[in-house]
Enzyme design. Structure first.
Site, short mmCIF file in Angstrom:
data_model
loop_
_atom_site.label_atom_id
_atom_site.label_comp_id
_atom_site.label_asym_id
_atom_site.label_seq_id
_atom_site.Cartn_x
_atom_site.Cartn_y
_atom_site.Cartn_z
N LYS A 256 -12.68 7.70 3.40
CA LYS A 256 -12.69 6.46 4.20
C LYS A 256 -13.83 5.56 3.76
O LYS A 256 -14.96 6.02 3.60
CB LYS A 256 -12.79 6.78 5.69
N GLY B 224 -0.30 4.63 -1.15
CA GLY B 224 -1.46 5.21 -0.48
C GLY B 224 -1.06 6.24 0.57
O GLY B 224 0.12 6.53 0.76
N ARG B 225 -2.07 6.79 1.26
CA ARG B 225 -1.82 7.83 2.28
C ARG B 225 -0.94 7.31 3.40
O ARG B 225 0.05 7.95 3.79
CB ARG B 225 -3.16 8.32 2.86
N ARG C 201 -0.89 -2.01 -5.82
CA ARG C 201 -1.59 -2.63 -6.95
C ARG C 201 -0.91 -2.27 -8.27
O ARG C 201 -0.30 -1.20 -8.38
CB ARG C 201 -3.03 -2.13 -7.01
N HIS D 193 -14.04 10.97 10.24
CA HIS D 193 -12.90 10.72 9.34
C HIS D 193 -13.12 11.44 8.02
O HIS D 193 -14.24 11.80 7.67
CB HIS D 193 -12.73 9.22 9.07
N GLY E 46 0.85 -1.20 0.00
CA GLY E 46 0.00 0.00 0.00
C GLY E 46 0.88 1.23 0.00
O GLY E 46 0.47 2.31 0.45
N ALA E 47 2.12 1.07 -0.52
CA ALA E 47 3.13 2.14 -0.45
C ALA E 47 2.72 3.41 -1.17
O ALA E 47 3.20 4.49 -0.84
CB ALA E 47 4.47 1.62 -1.00
N THR F 89 -4.53 -2.36 8.11
CA THR F 89 -5.79 -2.29 7.36
C THR F 89 -6.97 -2.54 8.30
O THR F 89 -6.86 -3.35 9.22
CB THR F 89 -5.76 -3.36 6.24
N GLY G 156 -12.22 1.21 12.61
CA GLY G 156 -11.64 0.14 13.43
C GLY G 156 -11.38 0.64 14.85
O GLY G 156 -11.58 -0.10 15.82
P1 NAD Z 1 -5.37 4.69 0.72
O1 NAD Z 1 -6.56 4.37 -0.11
O2 NAD Z 1 -4.77 6.05 0.66
O3 NAD Z 1 -4.18 3.65 0.40
C1 NAD Z 1 -4.40 2.27 0.26
C2 NAD Z 1 -3.37 1.77 -0.75
O4 NAD Z 1 -3.51 0.34 -0.78
C3 NAD Z 1 -3.61 2.29 -2.17
O5 NAD Z 1 -2.39 2.77 -2.71
C4 NAD Z 1 -4.13 1.08 -2.91
O6 NAD Z 1 -3.73 1.05 -4.28
C5 NAD Z 1 -3.49 -0.06 -2.14
N1 NAD Z 1 -4.24 -1.32 -2.26
C6 NAD Z 1 -5.58 -1.50 -2.12
N2 NAD Z 1 -5.89 -2.78 -2.33
C7 NAD Z 1 -4.73 -3.42 -2.62
C8 NAD Z 1 -4.42 -4.76 -2.93
N3 NAD Z 1 -5.37 -5.70 -3.04
N4 NAD Z 1 -3.11 -5.09 -3.14
C9 NAD Z 1 -2.14 -4.14 -3.06
N5 NAD Z 1 -2.39 -2.84 -2.78
C10 NAD Z 1 -3.67 -2.50 -2.55
O7 NAD Z 1 -5.80 4.31 2.24
P2 NAD Z 1 -5.07 4.73 3.58
O8 NAD Z 1 -5.71 5.97 4.11
O9 NAD Z 1 -3.60 4.66 3.43
O10 NAD Z 1 -5.58 3.55 4.53
C11 NAD Z 1 -5.29 2.20 4.23
C12 NAD Z 1 -5.93 1.29 5.31
O11 NAD Z 1 -5.31 1.56 6.58
C13 NAD Z 1 -7.42 1.53 5.53
O12 NAD Z 1 -8.02 0.27 5.83
C14 NAD Z 1 -7.48 2.43 6.74
O13 NAD Z 1 -8.68 2.34 7.46
C15 NAD Z 1 -6.32 1.87 7.54
N6 NAD Z 1 -5.71 2.79 8.53
C16 NAD Z 1 -5.34 2.21 9.69
C17 NAD Z 1 -4.66 2.95 10.64
C18 NAD Z 1 -4.17 2.24 11.88
O14 NAD Z 1 -3.53 2.88 12.73
N7 NAD Z 1 -4.41 0.93 11.99
C19 NAD Z 1 -4.41 4.31 10.42
C20 NAD Z 1 -4.80 4.89 9.21
C21 NAD Z 1 -5.45 4.11 8.26
#
Ligand code: NAD
Length: 261
Positions: free
Chosen positions: A155, A14-15, A38, A151, A11-12, A95, A161
C-alpha cells in the site's frame, strides 16, 4: 428485459481489478465492456475475461462502456475523469490518496457527469462509519478518539482512505473539524495528549487486506469499533453495486451512503 449496464475497469491488471472481474458474474445487471490498465501492465492486448482484451487506450474504448470503475492511482483517476467528462460517462472511483486539489478536480467533474467516490466500498465499513459517528456523539469529549489501521506491505498511501473516513465520521459526531483535530504522527517528546484531537496510527506489512479500529478511550473503559476485511471481494461487490446504481443518474457527486440508502 433491460439491457445490462456495460462497465469498464481501469486498473484491471491490479489486485482490485482482478477482484472486480472475479465478482462480476454475481452481478447479472452488469457486463464487462472494456478492461484498461497502463501500457506496461502485463497481459496488454490479451483477453482478460469474457472476450475482452486488456487495453491502454481509454479514449478508444469510451463507446464500449456506460460506467467506468477506477481502482488505480490518483494520476490515473484524474486522466480518466477527463475522458469520462468528454464522453459523458459515469465513473465509480475507488482509488485513494488524493490531495485536496486533486479531490477538488473530481468534485468539479461531478458537475458534468455522475461520480460515485468512496475510500471504501465495503458494506461493513460503511456501517462502521455510522457507528463511529454515533459513538462519538454519545461519548462526547470525555473519551479520546484514536484510529488505528493495518494494510499489506504494497500500500502506497497513509493513513488509508478508510481511516480518514472513520476519522471524519467520528469528528462529525464529536463536533470537531478533522482538519484541525487530526494528529497524523507522534515522535519524541510529544507532551501529554491534547484534548479534542483525533490520532491516527498506521501499520504496514504482509498481506493484510485492511483492518480498521476506531477507539474511544475513557477513564476506566474503552469502546472499540473494528472492521477486518479478509479478501477484496467485499470492496469489489460494493463497487459493482455502485456502478449499477450510478447508471442513468444525473450529474452529481455520490457516495456509498447514497448507493445503500
Ligand atoms: P494495485 O497496485 O494492485 O493495482 C493498481 C492498478 O492500476 C495496476 O494494475 C496499475 O498498473 C494500474 N494503474 C496505476 N496507475 C495507472 C494509470 N495512470 N493509468 C492506468 N492504470 C494505472 O492496487 P490495488 O490494491 O488494486 O488498489 C488500487 C487503488 O484502490 C489504491 O488507491 C487503493 O488504495 C484503492 N483501494 C480502494 C478500495 C475501496 O474500497 N475504495 C479498496 C481497495 C483498494
Amino acid at each position: 428485459m433491460t439491457s445490462p449496464v456495460r462497465i469498464a475497469i481501469l486498473g484491471a491488471a491490479g489486485r482490485m481489478g482482478r477482484a472486480l472481474i472475479d465478482a462480476l458474474p454475481q452481478h447479472g445487471s452488469l457486463k464487462l465492456g472494456a478492461a484498461l490498465d497502463r501500457a506496461e501492465a502485463a497481459g496488454q492486448g490479451k483477453e482478460i475475461a469474457h472476450g475482452v482484451a486488456l487495453s491502454a487506450e481509454l479514449a478508444a474504448q469510451t463507446a464500449n462502456f456506460d460506467v467506468l470503475i477506477d481502482f488505480t492511482r490518483p494520476d490515473g483517476t484524474l486522466a480518466a475523469v477527463k475522458q469520462c467528462v468528454a464522453a459523458g460517462r459515469g465513473i465509480v472511483i475507488g482509488t485513494t490518496g488524493f490531495t485536496p486539489e486533486q479531490r477538488e478536480e473530481v468534485e468539479l467533474a461531478a458537475q458534468q457527469i455522475p461520480v460515485c467516490i468512496s475510500g471504501n466500498f465495503s458494506i461493513g465499513v460503511n456501517l462502521c462509519l455510522a457507528l463511529a459517528e454515533h459513538a462519538a456523539r454519545v461519548l462526547g469529549d470525555r473519551f479520546d478518539i484514536e484510529v488505528v489501521e493495518a494494510h499489506h506491505r504494497m500500500k502506497v498511501d497513509a493513513p488509508s482512505g478508510t481511516a480518514l473516513m472513520l476519522g471524519e465520521a467520528a469528528a462529525r459526531g464529536a463536533q470537531l473539524s478533522l482538519k484541525d483535530a487530526a494528529v497524523y504522527a507522534r515522535e519524541g517528546h510529544t507532551g501529554a495528549r491534547e484534548a479534542g484531537t483525533i490520532g491516527f496510527a498506521t501499520i504496514r506489512g504482509g498481506d493484510v487486506v485492511g483492518d480498521h479500529t476506531v477507539m474511544f478511550l475513557g477513564d476506566g473503559e474503552r469502546v472499540e469499533i473494528t472492521h477486518k476485511a479478509s479478501n477484496r471481494a467485499n470492496f469489489a461487490n460494493g463497487a459493482l453495486r455502485a456502478a449499477a446504481w450510478l447508471s442513468g443518474k444525473p450529474a452529481g457527486l455520490y457516495s456509498m451512503k447514497d448507493v445503500l440508502a
